[in-house]
Design a protein around this motif. Sequence first.
Motif, PDB file in Angstrom:
ATOM      1  N   VAL A 149       0.867  -1.178   0.000  1.00 22.74           N
ATOM      2  CA  VAL A 149       0.000   0.000   0.000  1.00 22.74           C
ATOM      3  C   VAL A 149       0.905   1.229   0.000  1.00 22.74           C
ATOM      4  O   VAL A 149       1.640   1.484   0.940  1.00 22.74           O
ATOM      5  CB  VAL A 149      -0.924   0.018   1.235  1.00 22.74           C
ATOM      6  CG1 VAL A 149      -1.765   1.295   1.232  1.00 22.74           C
ATOM      7  CG2 VAL A 149      -1.813  -1.221   1.269  1.00 22.74           C
ATOM      8  N   SER A 211      -5.558  -2.623   0.119  1.00 16.68           N
ATOM      9  CA  SER A 211      -5.936  -1.574  -0.811  1.00 16.68           C
ATOM     10  C   SER A 211      -6.648  -2.221  -1.994  1.00 16.68           C
ATOM     11  O   SER A 211      -7.039  -3.394  -1.929  1.00 16.68           O
ATOM     12  CB  SER A 211      -4.680  -0.808  -1.258  1.00 16.68           C
ATOM     13  OG  SER A 211      -5.007   0.291  -2.086  1.00 16.68           O
ATOM     14  N   GLU A 216      -4.219   2.009  -5.927  1.00 16.64           N
ATOM     15  CA  GLU A 216      -2.756   2.069  -6.057  1.00 16.64           C
ATOM     16  C   GLU A 216      -2.353   2.677  -7.397  1.00 16.64           C
ATOM     17  O   GLU A 216      -1.384   3.446  -7.467  1.00 16.64           O
ATOM     18  CB  GLU A 216      -2.147   0.669  -5.887  1.00 16.64           C
ATOM     19  CG  GLU A 216      -2.329   0.087  -4.494  1.00 16.64           C
ATOM     20  CD  GLU A 216      -1.831   1.020  -3.405  1.00 16.64           C
ATOM     21  OE1 GLU A 216      -0.664   1.453  -3.476  1.00 16.64           O
ATOM     22  OE2 GLU A 216      -2.615   1.335  -2.479  1.00 16.64           O
TER      23      GLU A 216
END
Length: 453
Positions: A149, A211, A216
């Motif tokens: 993350v 995530s 991302e």
Amino acid sequence: MFFKQFFDKKLAQTSYMVACQQTKEAIIIDPKRVVDEYGEVAAQEGFNITQVTETHIHADFASGLRDAAGRFNATVYVSDEGGESWKYENMPEDTVYLKDGDIINVGNVELKVLHTPGHTPESISFVLTDRGGGSDEPMGIFTGDFLFVGDIGRPDLLEEAAQMEGTTEEGAAAMFDSLKTVDKYPEFMQVWPGHGAGSACGKSLGAVPLSTLGYELRNNWVFDYDDREAFIKELTSNQPEPPSYFAQMKKVNKEGLPGFKVKDVEVGTPDELPGQLFDLRSREEFRKGFKKGAINIPYNDKFLQFAGWYIDYDQPMTVIGNPEDSRVLQEDLASIGYDNLQLIVPAREAEQYYDDAYENVSAAEFISNFKDRNILDVRSASEYNNGSLENAHHLHFGQLDEKEVPFDADDTIYVHCQSGVRSAIAMSALKARGYDNVVNIKDGYAGLIRAMQ
């Protein structure tokens, strides 16, 4: 489908259990060495741990791959990518070796192997699809030390920790290519990383435990680079210093360790203290009196991250601390591959050994007259480069037992870190090396800056 994330905050390491609720089969991904927690969860949920796997040969903690296989009679799945230098050794006879595109079936849950080299050559990720839930779309990806993350796995550990020259840029280039392999996956796919904030496996890991790929793609700095050389330059710069125990982890995780078992550790105050000595009291208590040669690492959540710099894996260990911590201390040490704790000296009975102490000075006292003093800054290189006292010398606190100190043993040396935690450890290490005239700036660099304002 059943999904559970296990986070070890002492190592900022994450492992996972996935199970098929229809067949009651379960797999562990990237297990830590002490595997009791996985067994407890499986028993509570009525699962049978049938398989165990990991994303790569880890450098930052001792793998529980072989322990889990023995404890649960589970089949082991490991990477067969990366070339001959990156093959697992001493594995169970029924181990399954994985290539890109292979599939692990955990009941009706599918894990598809994706070769994602860069952090290490053999690194793989697992794309999960819940076939039993009726889906043909991937739910998420277990990325190990590939994608975090907010960050990506560092490519320099083989060179920095294992002394394999030339592997840093090769790894960074491979990582650039690995990022392209996730382009074909839907943005809703979740990202389940192997580490969070606090790990030395990257330079800016996020504290959020998971995530999505889409998030991302929009927010992780690694996806901002289309130029390979620019990406390599950024990825290989300003990485944190890897603790010295990382080199040991690469070796033992490749070759294997004996199965871990808690033992009865001797408690007492003998005339001779065996092996290396760690004092687990607070820095405030230690400063007032200690046995010279002891390394002061307070026993808290940061213990492993600090102690890993100083442990000699070829020596037994004595600790000054609380005998009631014996079991958890053994488990903690086992998680970085150390199994030779021999003696616990109760802290309340250890005064008979104390033959030294050290002095603290406040930042305000020090800053009034520091121009001609010998100053040792023991922060990380990145902290030092971002701002330091003009006449300070730099040496990372974890390297004080192996690198040359830029002062003579009889010099008076003023030591500081950022806030006072690491400099207290440094004081014990310097004392152990024979630097008797050391003074700790207890407020650290942050205090020095405040005092100068």
